[in-house]
Design an enzyme around this catalytic site. Sequence first.
Site, PDB file in Angstrom:
ATOM      1  N   ARG A  37       0.820  -1.218   0.000  1.00  0.00           N
ATOM      2  CA  ARG A  37       0.000   0.000   0.000  1.00  0.00           C
ATOM      3  C   ARG A  37       0.853   1.268   0.000  1.00  0.00           C
ATOM      4  O   ARG A  37       0.423   2.299  -0.517  1.00  0.00           O
ATOM      5  CB  ARG A  37      -0.936   0.001   1.207  1.00  0.00           C
ATOM      6  N   LYS A 198     -19.544 -16.814   1.797  1.00  0.00           N
ATOM      7  CA  LYS A 198     -20.989 -16.703   1.995  1.00  0.00           C
ATOM      8  C   LYS A 198     -21.711 -15.954   0.896  1.00  0.00           C
ATOM      9  O   LYS A 198     -21.222 -14.946   0.385  1.00  0.00           O
ATOM     10  CB  LYS A 198     -21.257 -15.998   3.325  1.00  0.00           C
ATOM     11  N   GLY A 351     -10.089  -8.937  -0.507  1.00  0.00           N
ATOM     12  CA  GLY A 351      -8.887  -9.191   0.290  1.00  0.00           C
ATOM     13  C   GLY A 351      -8.326 -10.590   0.098  1.00  0.00           C
ATOM     14  O   GLY A 351      -7.135 -10.769  -0.178  1.00  0.00           O
TER      15      GLY A 351
HETATM   16  P1  ADP Z   1     -12.735 -11.933  -0.642  1.00  0.00           P
HETATM   17  O1  ADP Z   1     -11.981 -11.492   0.590  1.00  0.00           O
HETATM   18  O2  ADP Z   1     -11.817 -12.175  -1.803  1.00  0.00           O
HETATM   19  O3  ADP Z   1     -13.892 -11.031  -0.968  1.00  0.00           O
HETATM   20  P2  ADP Z   1     -14.336 -13.768   0.898  1.00  0.00           P
HETATM   21  O4  ADP Z   1     -13.884 -13.097   2.142  1.00  0.00           O
HETATM   22  O5  ADP Z   1     -15.733 -13.608   0.481  1.00  0.00           O
HETATM   23  O6  ADP Z   1     -13.363 -13.391  -0.318  1.00  0.00           O
HETATM   24  O7  ADP Z   1     -14.111 -15.337   1.026  1.00  0.00           O
HETATM   25  C1  ADP Z   1     -12.872 -15.897   1.366  1.00  0.00           C
HETATM   26  C2  ADP Z   1     -13.046 -17.011   2.318  1.00  0.00           C
HETATM   27  O8  ADP Z   1     -13.958 -17.985   1.826  1.00  0.00           O
HETATM   28  C3  ADP Z   1     -11.756 -17.748   2.557  1.00  0.00           C
HETATM   29  O9  ADP Z   1     -11.399 -17.608   3.918  1.00  0.00           O
HETATM   30  C4  ADP Z   1     -12.080 -19.194   2.217  1.00  0.00           C
HETATM   31  O10 ADP Z   1     -11.484 -20.117   3.122  1.00  0.00           O
HETATM   32  C5  ADP Z   1     -13.578 -19.229   2.334  1.00  0.00           C
HETATM   33  N1  ADP Z   1     -14.176 -20.337   1.563  1.00  0.00           N
HETATM   34  C6  ADP Z   1     -14.109 -20.543   0.250  1.00  0.00           C
HETATM   35  N2  ADP Z   1     -14.708 -21.692  -0.093  1.00  0.00           N
HETATM   36  C7  ADP Z   1     -15.185 -22.236   1.048  1.00  0.00           C
HETATM   37  C8  ADP Z   1     -15.909 -23.432   1.363  1.00  0.00           C
HETATM   38  N3  ADP Z   1     -16.253 -24.314   0.423  1.00  0.00           N
HETATM   39  N4  ADP Z   1     -16.203 -23.656   2.659  1.00  0.00           N
HETATM   40  C9  ADP Z   1     -15.844 -22.781   3.614  1.00  0.00           C
HETATM   41  N5  ADP Z   1     -15.182 -21.643   3.378  1.00  0.00           N
HETATM   42  C10 ADP Z   1     -14.834 -21.367   2.124  1.00  0.00           C
HETATM   43 MG    MG Z   2     -12.443 -11.689   2.670  1.00  0.00          MG
END
Ligand code: ADP
Ligand code: MG
Length: 394
Positions: A37, A198, A351
């Site tokens: 950053r 989610k 993130g």
């Molecule tokens: P980003 O930060 O890129 O927006 P999210 O925070 O929405 O992404 O999601 C990331 C998290 O989702 C990770 O910690 C990952 O472990 C979890 N995740 C992905 N697939 C699954 C799954 N099948 N079951 C449980 N957790 C999951």
């Molecule tokens: Mg995230």
Amino acid sequence: MAVRTIDDVEVQGRRVLVRVDYNVPRDDQGAITDDTRIRATLPTIKALLGRGAAVILMSHLGRPKGAPNPRYSLAPVARRLGELLGRPVPLAPDCVGPEVEAQAKPLAPGQVLLLENLRFHAEEEANDPTFARGLADLGDMYVNDAFGSAHRAHASTVGVTAYLPAVAGYLMQAELDALHRVLDAPGHPCAAVIGGAKVSTKLGVLRNLIGRMDRVFIGGGMANTFLYAQGHDLGRSLLEADLAGEARSVLDEAARRRVEILLPIDLIVAEAVDANAQRKSVEIDAVPADWMAVDIGPRTCQLFAGTLAGCKTVVWNGPMGVFEVAPFAAGTKAVAQAIADSGAVSVVGGGDSVAAVEELGLADKMTHVSTGGGATLEFLEGKTLPGVAALGQK
Ligand code: ADP
Ligand code: MG
């Protein structure tokens, strides 16, 4: 409708107040563990200094909850920035007040000053006008280069623009250009890859992208909710049963708009979210009752990679599985590699998604890797970011 940038204004001899996002990750001792950053702001700072401006930088760091706290001092950032610029960067004792003004006012062209953590004052997050005025008094004009904070209407991102001419820095401009390009003027076929834990945190993103993309790939934990909504038994998988109706309505809307939705056709299931747990790949209708889906399966990887290969534009948010656990990272890796190989204009945001492409060493292969977490998500939801709306338009 593009924002004005530092290239549209005269900065020679001006004191330019620059909002940056130096909310860097640190270890228990407070040492900076990732200076991305800080590096990301160098083009703007160097351009301003090179064109004869004095630069006054301001940022938040962590959550000091409105009171001074040495744990959240920007001192380590001042040191690191000094190393990167090749000259010492003084840190003001605060971000407003007579002492800071006495330091800021006499700055000569080419000089830099970093203000202390904005969130040592509760007025920052409250967008207090008097506090915003106090910040504005330090400079002659305002630059926002903190895309990662642009979804917050705070004194340093919005309030201050009531008192100073306000333009975007290069990082802000690059973020906005890349995100607008994939959302508003994509080459076709254009695709979104959406994953993560989610559905509930990504409904806005899903809905907006279904309105804009030709194809939407859904993976990760959120795919479980969609598969469940279609009647599959997902065992002990992470899913949001109460959102099944919402998931079906997303699928209906996609069908109405003739948007192609790609869901997993097979899954990696495990007895626990643990690298040593038993695991296997199964069809989507064969998840054992006390196992859980932790990644997309090998046939899904092939399907997703094959379909991504023909896309001209790809926007990606959300890992395909629990990528933090090495045996469950294959789906995320396959998708990242497919996007990298596709030659598509590609933007990765979020993130965890950004951490994943960086770990995989594929960040350089993407057209743009967004520095904003929450800000990027809100942009992908189609929201107007207050910190962007506050900048002057061309
Ligand atoms: P980003 O930060 O890129 O927006 P999210 O925070 O929405 O992404 O999601 C990331 C998290 O989702 C990770 O910690 C990952 O472990 C979890 N995740 C992905 N697939 C699954 C799954 N099948 N079951 C449980 N957790 C999951
Ligand atoms: Mg995230």
